[in-house]
Design an enzyme around this catalytic site. Structure first.
Site, PDB file in Angstrom:
ATOM      1  N   CYS A 231       8.123  68.098  22.674  1.00 13.45           N
ATOM      2  CA  CYS A 231       7.023  67.142  22.814  1.00 13.45           C
ATOM      3  C   CYS A 231       5.841  67.799  23.515  1.00 13.45           C
ATOM      4  CB  CYS A 231       7.503  65.921  23.609  1.00 13.45           C
ATOM      5  SG  CYS A 231       6.189  64.759  23.983  1.00 13.45           S
TER       6      CYS A 231
ATOM      7  N   CYS B 229       4.030  65.615  26.129  1.00  8.36           N
ATOM      8  CA  CYS B 229       4.743  65.493  27.404  1.00  8.36           C
ATOM      9  C   CYS B 229       4.620  66.776  28.230  1.00  8.36           C
ATOM     10  CB  CYS B 229       6.233  65.241  27.168  1.00  8.36           C
ATOM     11  SG  CYS B 229       6.603  64.039  25.889  1.00  8.36           S
ATOM     12  N   ASP B 230       4.684  67.940  27.595  1.00  9.02           N
ATOM     13  CA  ASP B 230       4.909  69.170  28.362  1.00  9.02           C
ATOM     14  C   ASP B 230       3.826  70.242  28.284  1.00  9.02           C
ATOM     15  OD1 ASP B 230       7.333  68.151  29.229  1.00  9.02           O
ATOM     16  OD2 ASP B 230       8.375  68.848  27.441  1.00  9.02           O
TER      17      ASP B 230
END
Ligand SMILES: Cc1cc2nc3c(=O)[nH]c(=O)nc-3n(C[C@H](O)[C@H](O)[C@H](O)COP(=O)(O)OP(=O)(O)OC[C@H]3O[C@@H](n4cnc5c(N)ncnc54)[C@H](O)[C@@H]3O)c2cc1C
Length: 422
Positions: A252, A255-256
Site C-alpha cells: 500500500c 499507507c507507507d
C-alpha cells in the site's frame, strides 16, 4: 462511562489500579465505531478495570506527552504505569478483549467470559463489506426503506480509502484523495440510516440460513445477504516475503510511501496499480527500480508515459524476484533475469509489491459457484448461485474492476432486492 480531563489524569489514572483510557475526537468515524464496543466492554470488565474517555482536542498537551497521534487511541495503565500496548484507528473488540484479559488473573477472566450474553438481531439485508460496492448497495436499500446492516472487518471505505488520488470517479473535476471519496460515500450511507458494524471479527457466515456471527457472540439474521468483500493484494510467495511483510515489504503506497523520504525503493509489478503507485512513491523516494516479468508494462498508455518521463524511476523488464533478505537497514531483493537466468541483487530501503489481487471469499468459497480464478459468478441482478445471496464489486467474476463498476453492481443488487422484498 466517565469522561475525564488532563487535570484528573493523575488522580484517576495514575493513582493506581487498572485503567483503560480512550482518547477520542469529534467528527471521527473510527471513534464512533469504537464507542459501542467500549461501552459494552466497560459493563463487562468495569468491576476490575476503570474505563475512561478523554476528548483529545481539548487535552492536546497530555495526549502528545502520552504519544497519542490519532483518534481513537486506547492506552492501558496498571498501577500508574503505562503499558506498552496501544490501539488506534479501526480497533477490533477482540484485540481490546485480548489486552484486558492479559491484565487480569485467569480465574477472573473465566468469570467475566461467563457474563457475555450472546445477542441476536434481525435485518432485511446484511451487506458484507463496506467498500464502494457495499456502501452503494446500503445507500439504495436504505432509501428504499429496507432495514440494512453493513458489516466490515475494517473501517468503511474499502480499497478507495487507501488510494492516494482518484481522478476517474465522475462528478469531480479535480482528482479526489481516495480517503475523502470513501469518507463521503460512507457518511452518505450512514446518514441515510444504514446500521454499521465495522472493525469487527466475522466469526461465521451461514449463507443458507442468511446468518452472520460477529465478534463470536453477536448473531445477525436477515432475509438476503450481499457479498461485497472485494479483493486483497496477491503475495509473491517467494522466500523472505512473509517475514518482511509490514517490515520493509508493503502492498500500500498511500499507507507507507511517506516513510521512504529520500530513500531507495524497489517496486514490483507492471499493471496500472504498480505504474501509478510508483509515480506516487517517487514524490517521497529518491530512486525507484521497477521490476516487471514481461518486456513491457500492461498499464494504460497515459500512466506509462508519465512513468517513463520520471527521472527517479528506472525499469528492469523480464525480471522476477526470487527472494527477499534483510541486511541491516537494507532489503536485498534477489531478481532473476528471465532470459539469461542470471541472478542479481537489488539493494533498497523498502519494497512495494503490486502484482494483482485475489477475491476475499475464504468464509464461503465452497458454497457458491465461482469462475476459474475464484471470483463469484452472478446473474444480471447480481444474484449468486444461491437464492437470496447476491455479490457485487471486485469480488465477482467480471472484466473490469473499478469504483464505478462496483458502485453500479451495488445499485443493481439493491434495486433488485428492494423490488423482491416489496
Ligand atoms: C492501489 C489501487 C488503486 C486504485 N485506483 C483506482 C482508481 O483510481 N479508480 C478506480 O475506479 N478504481 C481504482 N482502484 C480499484 C477500486 O479501488 C476497486 O475497484 C473498488 O474499491 C472495489 O470496491 P468493492 O466495494 O468491490 O471492494 P473493496 O473496495 O475492496 O472493499 C471491500 C470491503 O470488504 C471488506 N471485507 C473483506 N473481507 C470481509 C469479510 N469477510 N467480511 C466483511 N467485510 C470484509 C474489506 O475490509 C473492505 O472494506 C484501485 C485499486 C487499488 C488497489
Amino acid at each position: 462511562m466517565k469522561e475525564i480531563t488532563s487535570s484528573e489524569f493523575e488522580s484517576e489514572v495514575l493513582a493506581g489500579g487498572k485503567v483503560v483510557l480512550d482518547f477520542y475526537s469529534t467528527e471521527c468515524p473510527p471513534c464512533e465505531a469504537l464507542a459501542p464496543k467500549f461501552e459494552n466492554l466497560a459493563s463487562l470488565y468495569g468491576k476490575d478495570i476503570k474505563f475512561f474517555k478523554m476528548f483529545r482536542q481539548q487535552n492536546k498537551p497530555l495526549a502528545e506527552k502520552l504519544g497519542v497521534k490519532s483518534s481513537p487511541t486506547l492506552l492501558f495503565f496498571d498501577n500508574g504505569v503505562q503499558l506498552p500496548k496501544t490501539f488506534s484507528g479501526g480497533i477490533k473488540r477482540s484485540d481490546i478483549i485480548h489486552q484486558l484479559d492479559s491484565m487480569l488473573p485467569e480465574e477472573r477472566v473465566k468469570e467475566i467470559k461467563m457474563l457475555i450474553k450472546p445477542s441476536v438481531s434481525e435485518y432485511d439485508v446484511i451487506i458484507l463489506g463496506a467498500g464502494p460496492g457495499g456502501l452503494t448497495a446500503g445507500l439504495y436499500l436504505c432509501q428504499s426503506k429496507v432495514n440494512t446492516v453493513l458489516v466490515d472487518i475494517a473501517l468503511p471505505g474499502g480499497q478507495v480509502s487507501t488510494t492516494h488520488s482518484v481522478s476517474n470517479y465522475p462528478g469531480f473535476i479535480e482528482p479526489q484523495p481516495g480517503y475523502m471519496l470513501s469518507h463521503n460515500m460512507s457518511e452518505q450511507t450512514k446518514q441515510c440510516g444504514t446500521v454499521y458494524k465495522v472493525a469487527v471479527d466475522v466469526t461465521k457466515i451461514d449463507l443458507e440460513k442468511k446468518e452472520v456471527v460477529i465478534d463470536e457472540f453477536e448473531t445477525i439474521k436477515a432475509k438476503k445477504i450481499i457479498i461485497a468483500t472485494g479483493t486483497s493484494p496477491n503475495l509473491m510467495g517467494v522466500p523472505g516475503e512473509k517475514d518482511l511483510k509490514g517490515k520493509g515489504i508493503s502492498y500500500c503506497a498511500t499507507c507507507d510511501a511517506k516513510y521512504y523520504g529520500d530513500k531507495e525503493v524497489v517496486v514490483i509489478g507492471g499493471g496500472n496499480s504498480a505504474v501509478e503507485e510508483a509515480d506516487f512513491i517517487s514524490k517521497f523516494a529518491s530512486k525507484i527500480t521497477m521490476v516487471h516479468q514481461f518486456d513491457a508494462f500492461t498499464a494504460n498508455k497515459q500512466a506509462q508515459e508519465k512513468l517513463f518521463a520520471n527521472p527517479k524511476i528506472s525499469t528492469l523488464f523480464e525480471h522476477e524476484p526470487r527472494s527477499f533478505v534483510r541486511e541491516g537497514d537494507k532489503i536485498i531483493t534477489e531478481v532473476e533475469n528471465l532470459k539469461t537466468k542470471k541472478i542479481s541483487k537489488l539493494v533498497s530501503d523498502g519494497v512495494f509489491v503490486f502484482i494483482g489481487m485475489k477475491p476475499n471469499i475464504e468464509l464461503f468459497k465452497d458454497k457458491l459457484e465461482l469462475d476459474k480464478w475464484g471470483y463469484i459468478k452472478t446473474n444480471e441482478d447480481m444474484q449468486t448461485s444461491m437464492l437470496g445471496v447476491y455479490a457485487v464489486g471486485d469480488v465477482i467474476s467480471k472484466k473490469y474492476r473499478q469504483i464505478t463498476t462496483a458502485v453500479a453492481d451495488g445499485t443493481i443488487a439493491a434495486i433488485a432486492i428492494a423490488k423482491e422484498l416489496d
